[in-house]
Design an enzyme around this catalytic site. Structure first.
Site, PDB file in Angstrom:
ATOM      1  N   HIS A   1      20.940  58.740  78.563  1.00 14.33           N
ATOM      2  CA  HIS A   1      21.524  59.979  78.013  1.00 14.33           C
ATOM      3  C   HIS A   1      21.635  59.917  76.490  1.00 14.33           C
ATOM      4  O   HIS A   1      22.726  60.058  75.923  1.00 14.33           O
ATOM      5  CB  HIS A   1      22.896  60.250  78.650  1.00 14.33           C
ATOM      6  CG  HIS A   1      23.334  61.683  78.510  1.00 14.33           C
ATOM      7  ND1 HIS A   1      24.090  62.338  79.450  1.00 14.33           N
ATOM      8  CD2 HIS A   1      23.110  62.595  77.518  1.00 14.33           C
ATOM      9  CE1 HIS A   1      24.330  63.582  79.047  1.00 14.33           C
ATOM     10  NE2 HIS A   1      23.740  63.758  77.873  1.00 14.33           N
TER      11      HIS A   1
ATOM     12  N   ARG B   1      20.515  68.145  82.854  1.00  8.88           N
ATOM     13  CA  ARG B   1      21.609  67.409  83.484  1.00  8.88           C
ATOM     14  C   ARG B   1      21.092  66.775  84.767  1.00  8.88           C
ATOM     15  O   ARG B   1      20.176  67.317  85.412  1.00  8.88           O
ATOM     16  CB  ARG B   1      22.775  68.347  83.817  1.00  8.88           C
ATOM     17  CG  ARG B   1      23.611  68.758  82.617  1.00  8.88           C
ATOM     18  CD  ARG B   1      24.409  67.587  82.033  1.00  8.88           C
ATOM     19  NE  ARG B   1      25.255  67.984  80.925  1.00  8.88           N
ATOM     20  CZ  ARG B   1      24.958  67.779  79.632  1.00  8.88           C
ATOM     21  NH1 ARG B   1      23.839  67.179  79.286  1.00  8.88           N
ATOM     22  NH2 ARG B   1      25.808  68.136  78.690  1.00  8.88           N
TER      23      ARG B   1
HETATM   24  P1  NDP Z   1      21.442  77.273  75.455  1.00  5.08           P
HETATM   25  O1  NDP Z   1      22.640  77.829  76.122  1.00  5.08           O
HETATM   26  O2  NDP Z   1      21.224  77.554  74.010  1.00  5.08           O
HETATM   27  O3  NDP Z   1      20.127  77.737  76.226  1.00  5.08           O
HETATM   28  C1  NDP Z   1      20.029  77.698  77.626  1.00  5.08           C
HETATM   29  C2  NDP Z   1      18.664  78.237  78.023  1.00  5.08           C
HETATM   30  O4  NDP Z   1      18.544  78.158  79.450  1.00  5.08           O
HETATM   31  C3  NDP Z   1      18.476  79.717  77.650  1.00  5.08           C
HETATM   32  O5  NDP Z   1      17.140  79.958  77.272  1.00  5.08           O
HETATM   33  C4  NDP Z   1      18.788  80.431  78.968  1.00  5.08           C
HETATM   34  O6  NDP Z   1      18.164  81.695  79.103  1.00  5.08           O
HETATM   35  C5  NDP Z   1      18.191  79.436  79.955  1.00  5.08           C
HETATM   36  N1  NDP Z   1      18.758  79.640  81.292  1.00  5.08           N
HETATM   37  C6  NDP Z   1      20.049  79.536  81.689  1.00  5.08           C
HETATM   38  N2  NDP Z   1      20.172  79.815  82.993  1.00  5.08           N
HETATM   39  C7  NDP Z   1      18.934  80.125  83.425  1.00  5.08           C
HETATM   40  C8  NDP Z   1      18.403  80.523  84.681  1.00  5.08           C
HETATM   41  N3  NDP Z   1      19.196  80.665  85.761  1.00  5.08           N
HETATM   42  N4  NDP Z   1      17.080  80.759  84.769  1.00  5.08           N
HETATM   43  C9  NDP Z   1      16.276  80.637  83.691  1.00  5.08           C
HETATM   44  N5  NDP Z   1      16.716  80.255  82.459  1.00  5.08           N
HETATM   45  C10 NDP Z   1      18.033  80.019  82.344  1.00  5.08           C
HETATM   46  O7  NDP Z   1      21.501  75.688  75.720  1.00  5.08           O
HETATM   47  P2  NDP Z   1      20.917  74.508  74.798  1.00  5.08           P
HETATM   48  O8  NDP Z   1      19.481  74.766  74.551  1.00  5.08           O
HETATM   49  O9  NDP Z   1      21.786  74.305  73.621  1.00  5.08           O
HETATM   50  O10 NDP Z   1      21.133  73.257  75.761  1.00  5.08           O
HETATM   51  C11 NDP Z   1      20.604  73.247  77.062  1.00  5.08           C
HETATM   52  C12 NDP Z   1      21.134  72.062  77.821  1.00  5.08           C
HETATM   53  O11 NDP Z   1      20.556  70.857  77.352  1.00  5.08           O
HETATM   54  C13 NDP Z   1      22.628  71.795  77.692  1.00  5.08           C
HETATM   55  O12 NDP Z   1      23.393  72.664  78.497  1.00  5.08           O
HETATM   56  C14 NDP Z   1      22.740  70.357  78.147  1.00  5.08           C
HETATM   57  O13 NDP Z   1      22.875  70.325  79.544  1.00  5.08           O
HETATM   58  C15 NDP Z   1      21.377  69.781  77.746  1.00  5.08           C
HETATM   59  N6  NDP Z   1      21.489  68.826  76.634  1.00  5.08           N
HETATM   60  C16 NDP Z   1      21.174  67.524  76.877  1.00  5.08           C
HETATM   61  C17 NDP Z   1      21.246  66.595  75.874  1.00  5.08           C
HETATM   62  C18 NDP Z   1      20.827  65.196  76.107  1.00  5.08           C
HETATM   63  O14 NDP Z   1      21.033  64.338  75.247  1.00  5.08           O
HETATM   64  N7  NDP Z   1      20.200  64.899  77.226  1.00  5.08           N
HETATM   65  C19 NDP Z   1      21.693  66.962  74.518  1.00  5.08           C
HETATM   66  C20 NDP Z   1      21.980  68.364  74.371  1.00  5.08           C
HETATM   67  C21 NDP Z   1      21.878  69.248  75.399  1.00  5.08           C
HETATM   68  P3  NDP Z   1      18.541  82.925  78.137  1.00  5.08           P
HETATM   69  O15 NDP Z   1      18.014  82.538  76.773  1.00  5.08           O
HETATM   70  O16 NDP Z   1      17.823  84.057  78.720  1.00  5.08           O
HETATM   71  O17 NDP Z   1      20.034  83.035  78.150  1.00  5.08           O
HETATM   72  C1  OXD Z   2      25.120  67.611  75.112  1.00  8.20           C
HETATM   73  C2  OXD Z   2      24.691  66.269  75.516  1.00  8.20           C
HETATM   74  O1  OXD Z   2      25.264  68.482  75.978  1.00  8.20           O
HETATM   75  O2  OXD Z   2      24.687  65.354  74.660  1.00  8.20           O
HETATM   76  O3  OXD Z   2      25.326  67.815  73.908  1.00  8.20           O
HETATM   77  O4  OXD Z   2      24.334  66.058  76.674  1.00  8.20           O
END
Ligand code: NDP
Ligand code: OXD
Length: 309
Positions: free
Chosen positions: A272, A224
């Site tokens: 995005h 983000r």
């Molecule tokens: P998940 O919830 O599946 O995974 C999040 C990961 O981040 C986990 O491994 C989690 O750790 C880790 N994490 C969270 N907080 C911390 C922290 N404080 N320190 C270290 N690691 C942390 O999310 P997704 O993989 O599905 O998606 C991630 C993000 O990608 C979304 O929230 C969104 O913002 C972004 N996104 C962007 C898109 C785009 O088009 N640009 C499309 C889709 C998503 P743990 O496994 O230990 O819980």
């Molecule tokens: C999502 C994105 O979070 O598209 O799915 O950013």
């Protein structure tokens, strides 16, 4: 009972999703905002960039699904009652799209693909050497990060994954905690942010991290915009830490026309689009969560409100 789709800036996706949901389960009363029908009948909402407060009038709301992976847009809505569970919608196209985007960003940078496109325009034959080994640090190893890690491992990259709980991925090295991050950063040729936006991760891409990067490191932010401290990036790029940034997400979207990122020679930006939710694939996930809601089974991809993702 009604399943209401609230995607005010993606009306075509909303209608495609409604059609797919009706095909999967003809018993659901599927409606697209602003056609809400009876407010008391709304049991589930699928939302993306909804107007904050607009869900408060649904007194029988039992579930809210994000039309995507990120949920900060829902958690930041103080009008959404805290007893209503939130789920994410992570369809296979979203996961594949993200793996494709990050592999593209890293391979383009490592192999100098953009440079060859410019050379072709000038009729210039300029073979360049490239590094035979590269280390990628992935910040965030969830549904997106793990698919990216697996794709990079399959391509022979050395991959280090950083998560909160120390998630492991076959073929990758796993680190956790601030110390783990700070030890991994100087080893990385590319750093990819795939974190959710939470109070813990906001502003995490800042001068403190940039100062311990190797000179020339590639930074990819697909998490983000609020993960990145923008002035720190400009200062970091000036001294080569990072050497280049690929940015897909921004504090303000669309990126304002006057923003300095547009013309920065060491920034590549995209609007995005790293990964898009496919309404057809999403409909399968949403219909399954609707079914589980009715039968009282555990929901798919639930959000932990206390962790913020
Ligand atoms: P998940 O919830 O599946 O995974 C999040 C990961 O981040 C986990 O491994 C989690 O750790 C880790 N994490 C969270 N907080 C911390 C922290 N404080 N320190 C270290 N690691 C942390 O999310 P997704 O993989 O599905 O998606 C991630 C993000 O990608 C979304 O929230 C969104 O913002 C972004 N996104 C962007 C898109 C785009 O088009 N640009 C499309 C889709 C998503 P743990 O496994 O230990 O819980
Ligand atoms: C999502 C994105 O979070 O598209 O799915 O950013």
């Amino acid at each position: 009972m009604t399943l209401l789709i609230v995607l005010p800036d993606r009306i075509q996706d909303a209608h495609n999703l409604a059609t797919a949901l009706r095909t999967i389960n003809g018993d659901i009363d599927v409606r697209v905002w602003p056609d809400i029908g009876e407010a008391e009948a709304v049991e589930m909402v699928v939302a993306w960039h909804h107007r904050h407060g607009c869900l408060a009038s649904f007194s029988n709301l039992r579930l809210v699904a994000s039309f995507g992976a990120g949920v900060e847009h829902l958690l930041q809505d103080s009008g959404l009652a805290t007893h209503v569970p939130i789920v994410r919608t992570v369809d296979p196209a979203l996961v594949r799209g993200m793996a494709e985007y990050v592999v593209l960003a890293i391979t383009d940078w490592r192999r100098g693909w953009s440079r060859y496109k410019d050379d072709q325009k000038r009729g210039s034959w300029r073979p360049q050497p490239y590094a035979f080994s590269s280390t990628v640090l992935l910040m965030g190893v969830g549904r997106m990060g793990s698919a990216v890690a697996e794709a990079l491992v399959a391509l022979g990259y050395r991959v280090i994954v950083w998560s909160r709980s120390g998630v492991t991925i076959e073929g990758a090295e796993c680190v956790a905690g601030r110390k783990g991050l700070e030890e991994a950063l100087p080893q990385a040729d590319a750093v990819v942010c795939l974190l959710p936006l939470t109070s813990q991760t906001e502003n995490i891409l800042n001068c403190g991290l940039f100062s311990i990067m190797k000179p020339g490191t590639l930074l990819v932010n697909v998490g983000r915009g609020n993960h990145l401290v923008e002035p720190d990036l400009i200062d970091g790029l000036a001294v080569g830490k990072p050497g280049h940034a690929v940015l897909d997400v921004f504090r303000e979207e669309p990126l304002p026309p006057e923003h300095s990122f547009w013309n920065h020679p060491n920034i590549t930006l995209t609007p995005h689009i790293a990964a898009l939710t496919d309404p057809m694939g999403a409909a399968e996930c949403i219909a399954e969560n609707w079914r589980r809601l009715q039968s009282g089974e555990a929901l798919m991809d639930p959000v932990d409100r206390t962790q913020g993702y």
